[in-house]
Design a protein around this motif. Structure first.
Motif, PDB file in Angstrom:
ATOM      1  N   GLY A   1      10.020 -29.163 -84.511  1.00 39.81           N
ATOM      2  CA  GLY A   1      11.215 -29.232 -85.368  1.00 39.81           C
ATOM      3  C   GLY A   1      10.915 -28.844 -86.800  1.00 39.81           C
ATOM      4  N   GLU A   2       9.794 -29.307 -87.328  1.00 44.94           N
ATOM      5  CA  GLU A   2       9.423 -28.991 -88.716  1.00 44.94           C
ATOM      6  C   GLU A   2       8.990 -27.535 -88.872  1.00 44.94           C
ATOM      7  OE1 GLU A   2       6.519 -31.700 -90.183  1.00 44.94           O
ATOM      8  OE2 GLU A   2       7.823 -33.449 -89.928  1.00 44.94           O
ATOM      9  N   MET A   3       8.528 -26.901 -87.795  1.00 41.62           N
ATOM     10  CA  MET A   3       8.050 -25.524 -87.884  1.00 41.62           C
ATOM     11  C   MET A   3       9.200 -24.509 -87.817  1.00 41.62           C
ATOM     12  SD  MET A   3       5.295 -23.924 -88.563  1.00 41.62           S
ATOM     13  CE  MET A   3       4.146 -25.273 -88.474  1.00 41.62           C
ATOM     14  N   LYS A   4      10.407 -24.966 -87.466  1.00 46.78           N
ATOM     15  CA  LYS A   4      11.549 -24.053 -87.319  1.00 46.78           C
ATOM     16  C   LYS A   4      11.799 -23.253 -88.590  1.00 46.78           C
ATOM     17  CE  LYS A   4      16.476 -23.898 -86.398  1.00 46.78           C
ATOM     18  NZ  LYS A   4      17.684 -24.628 -86.053  1.00 46.78           N
ATOM     19  N   GLU A   5      11.864 -23.929 -89.740  1.00 47.01           N
ATOM     20  CA  GLU A   5      12.138 -23.243 -91.008  1.00 47.01           C
ATOM     21  C   GLU A   5      11.002 -22.308 -91.393  1.00 47.01           C
ATOM     22  OE1 GLU A   5      14.204 -21.920 -94.227  1.00 47.01           O
ATOM     23  OE2 GLU A   5      14.924 -23.105 -92.529  1.00 47.01           O
ATOM     24  N   GLU A   6       9.767 -22.724 -91.122  1.00 44.15           N
ATOM     25  CA  GLU A   6       8.618 -21.872 -91.434  1.00 44.15           C
ATOM     26  C   GLU A   6       8.650 -20.591 -90.596  1.00 44.15           C
ATOM     27  OE1 GLU A   6       6.684 -22.376 -93.924  1.00 44.15           O
ATOM     28  OE2 GLU A   6       7.484 -24.365 -94.360  1.00 44.15           O
ATOM     29  N   ALA A   7       8.986 -20.710 -89.317  1.00 42.34           N
ATOM     30  CA  ALA A   7       9.070 -19.533 -88.443  1.00 42.34           C
ATOM     31  C   ALA A   7      10.176 -18.595 -88.925  1.00 42.34           C
ATOM     32  CB  ALA A   7       9.328 -19.971 -87.003  1.00 42.34           C
ATOM     33  N   ARG A   8      11.302 -19.171 -89.326  1.00 47.54           N
ATOM     34  CA  ARG A   8      12.413 -18.354 -89.830  1.00 47.54           C
ATOM     35  C   ARG A   8      11.983 -17.596 -91.083  1.00 47.54           C
ATOM     36  NH1 ARG A   8      15.400 -17.737 -93.628  1.00 47.54           N
ATOM     37  NH2 ARG A   8      14.736 -19.582 -94.745  1.00 47.54           N
ATOM     38  N   ARG A   9      11.266 -18.283 -91.979  1.00 50.72           N
ATOM     39  CA  ARG A   9      10.813 -17.657 -93.233  1.00 50.72           C
ATOM     40  C   ARG A   9       9.824 -16.525 -92.954  1.00 50.72           C
ATOM     41  NH1 ARG A   9       9.192 -22.023 -95.779  1.00 50.72           N
ATOM     42  NH2 ARG A   9      11.214 -22.333 -96.750  1.00 50.72           N
ATOM     43  N   LEU A  10       8.890 -16.766 -92.043  1.00 49.63           N
ATOM     44  CA  LEU A  10       7.916 -15.728 -91.695  1.00 49.63           C
ATOM     45  C   LEU A  10       8.608 -14.491 -91.140  1.00 49.63           C
ATOM     46  CD1 LEU A  10       5.079 -17.841 -90.032  1.00 49.63           C
ATOM     47  CD2 LEU A  10       4.942 -16.620 -92.211  1.00 49.63           C
ATOM     48  N   ARG A  11       9.560 -14.694 -90.241  1.00 47.57           N
ATOM     49  CA  ARG A  11      10.282 -13.556 -89.639  1.00 47.57           C
ATOM     50  C   ARG A  11      11.084 -12.810 -90.702  1.00 47.57           C
ATOM     51  NH1 ARG A  11       9.486 -10.816 -85.948  1.00 47.57           N
ATOM     52  NH2 ARG A  11      11.526 -10.781 -85.011  1.00 47.57           N
ATOM     53  N   ALA A  12      11.679 -13.536 -91.655  1.00 46.70           N
ATOM     54  CA  ALA A  12      12.440 -12.896 -92.737  1.00 46.70           C
ATOM     55  C   ALA A  12      11.527 -12.036 -93.608  1.00 46.70           C
ATOM     56  CB  ALA A  12      13.141 -13.956 -93.578  1.00 46.70           C
ATOM     57  N   GLU A  13      10.243 -12.400 -93.686  1.00 45.44           N
ATOM     58  CA  GLU A  13       9.260 -11.624 -94.458  1.00 45.44           C
ATOM     59  C   GLU A  13       8.674 -10.470 -93.643  1.00 45.44           C
ATOM     60  OE1 GLU A  13       6.260 -14.319 -95.821  1.00 45.44           O
ATOM     61  OE2 GLU A  13       7.644 -15.473 -97.056  1.00 45.44           O
ATOM     62  N   GLY A  14       9.138 -10.306 -92.405  1.00 44.16           N
ATOM     63  CA  GLY A  14       8.648  -9.215 -91.559  1.00 44.16           C
ATOM     64  C   GLY A  14       7.364  -9.529 -90.823  1.00 44.16           C
TER      65      GLY A  14
END
Length: 196
Positions: free
Chosen positions: A140-153
């Motif tokens: 659950g806590e990693m969801k935002e981190e994964a989204r941020r990484l994908r947004a950075e390509g």
């Protein structure tokens, strides 16, 4: 150890270890030039010891192309089972792709320190890493981190535990529904003929 690196040795590194020039080692690998039998034996033994495989993509190495991948995991109760399997997978990947510049940096968080895995992710990102394999301690806590990484390509693969949402390239793990079905079938086969 945070940021521990796994990668294959280069000819330069082997040359430094055995105190024989890179050119001589290159000549032995490519069966060129005049090299004494004694030196040839030393080089061949070193190549075997350091698991060197001739580079099939010299152009990439000549351009010094490195492909760093961060493996973020955590010290879990199941580590004695999963860690050796993950280590074998990393070693197999390096055997196959190490000559193409692949390098794996492992960041292992303490399961009792919730933010440590996130901190390691940020450290890896600051080091310029754009490829991540994540065994999420807390999906659950990693969801935002994964989204941020994908947004950075960045490329993101989730291993073992799925993270809510779909902000990753792939998930490799157990399908709980299929695992439950298989477990049910196996239990059914273990029961006596009439289910008593």
């Amino acid at each position: 150890m945070p940021g521990e690196s796994y990668r294959r040795m280069t000819l330069e590194e082997i040359a430094e270890k055995i105190h024989i020039s890179r050119t001589t080692i290159y000549n032995v690998v490519n069966n060129k030039g005049s090299v004494s039998q004694k030196t040839r034996r030393i080089v061949l033994d070193a190549l075997k010891e350091y698991h060197y495989i001739p580079n099939q993509n010299a152009r990439d190495l000549a351009m010094n192309k490195r492909i760093p991948i961060a493996l973020l995991d955590y010290d879990s109760l199941n580590a004695t089972y999963f860690r050796p399997a993950i280590t074998r997978g990393v070693e197999q990947a390096l055997e196959k792709y190490g000559d193409n510049g692949m390098e794996v940096k492992v960041y292992t968080a303490n399961r009792n320190v919730p933010d440590e895995q996130r901190d390691f992710l940020h450290i890896a990102r600051q080091q310029g890493i754009r490829n991540f394999v994540i065994v999420a301690a807390n999906p659950g806590e990693m969801k935002e981190e994964a989204r941020r990484l994908r947004a950075e390509g960045c490329h993101v693969v989730m291993l073992s535990k799925p993270v809510p949402g779909n902000d990753y390239d792939a998930f490799i793990g157990i399908d709980d529904y299929k695992a439950g079905t298989v477990a049910g079938e196996l239990m059914g086969k273990m029961l006596p003929e009439h289910g008593t």
